[in-house]
Design a protein around this motif. Sequence first.
Motif, PDB file in Angstrom:
ATOM      1  N   SER A  70      23.364 -11.545   5.663  1.00 14.93           N
ATOM      2  CA  SER A  70      23.082 -11.239   4.268  1.00 14.93           C
ATOM      3  C   SER A  70      22.019 -10.143   4.216  1.00 14.93           C
ATOM      4  O   SER A  70      21.036 -10.204   4.964  1.00 14.93           O
ATOM      5  CB  SER A  70      22.564 -12.490   3.546  1.00 14.93           C
ATOM      6  N   GLN A 115      26.633 -10.495  -4.123  1.00 14.73           N
ATOM      7  CA  GLN A 115      25.868 -11.583  -4.731  1.00 14.73           C
ATOM      8  C   GLN A 115      25.126 -11.139  -5.994  1.00 14.73           C
ATOM      9  O   GLN A 115      25.059 -11.889  -6.969  1.00 14.73           O
ATOM     10  CB  GLN A 115      24.864 -12.140  -3.716  1.00 14.73           C
ATOM     11  N   ILE A 145      26.647 -10.506   1.234  1.00 17.80           N
ATOM     12  CA  ILE A 145      26.926 -11.019   2.577  1.00 17.80           C
ATOM     13  C   ILE A 145      28.002 -10.119   3.171  1.00 17.80           C
ATOM     14  O   ILE A 145      28.999  -9.812   2.508  1.00 17.80           O
ATOM     15  CB  ILE A 145      27.430 -12.468   2.526  1.00 17.80           C
TER      16      ILE A 145
END
Length: 276
Positions: free
Chosen positions: A20, A42, A83
């Motif tokens: 990430s 994200q 990610i």
Amino acid sequence: MDIFNELSEFIALRLKSCWSIAPGGDWIEHKAHADYDLWLIQSGTVSIAIGGILHTAQPGDVVFFYPRVPYIASCGEEGCRFIYVHFDYGIGEQQQILGDFQLSGIVDNRLIREEAGLFVRAFAQSEQPGGKPGNRLYLKACLTAVIARIIALHGQGRYSGAFQNGTATRRSGRDLDILQPVFRYIDDHLHKSIKMNELAPLAGISEKYFISYFKKAVGITPGQYVYQIKMNRARDYLYQKKYTVQQIAGFLGYPDPFTFSKAFKKYYNVPPSKFD
């Protein structure tokens, strides 16, 4: 796209790395990956330029890159977080089978929310201190679900990758389109013994070159393919509980129930009479 269902036993997915990152607003990346690459966005907006065309990914979207495709990526002033996963995905010896389909692009979060959510949660578990060894296996299983969802969406006509501008990144000598008549012929003639000299002309390829061409394109030999399809159909017939072993042997081109049962047991490790 049926090839992925028919040859699911031959599919191998290797998860190479998964991290990430949260780059700032000044982040710019010029790159071309050596393997398949998946980004699960994200937060923030990620801009990706490929071939002079700009694409934008929003939170929840999944970005799918093919190997050796140059791109320029950046994010807005607020930065972004995603990610990323490097992986291999192949059938048999054909380790980049996905390149024969137009899958590379940005998958809208509304189409893949469930599978992407599973992967994100699995990744969070794998990052916890003292995480169980099985977390990595579960992460791989969730990645398999994400790829399977993308393949299914493409097969249903609900998604087509935009990174190739309508042209899939096929490699010379590995074009599955040429083999479509062969696949159809095999499916229509499972009730008989299928010979290579019947299949090669359907693809417009000499019999001498046909086996090597087929293996490069599909990852397995024509003989392995025919055997796999017959075992798939045998399983389906047995699940229906409507046919005898002798009938199924006839449906699949075996000369007698004994020969069929021997082939079935070799594949499933149990005779058809005990398959449940």
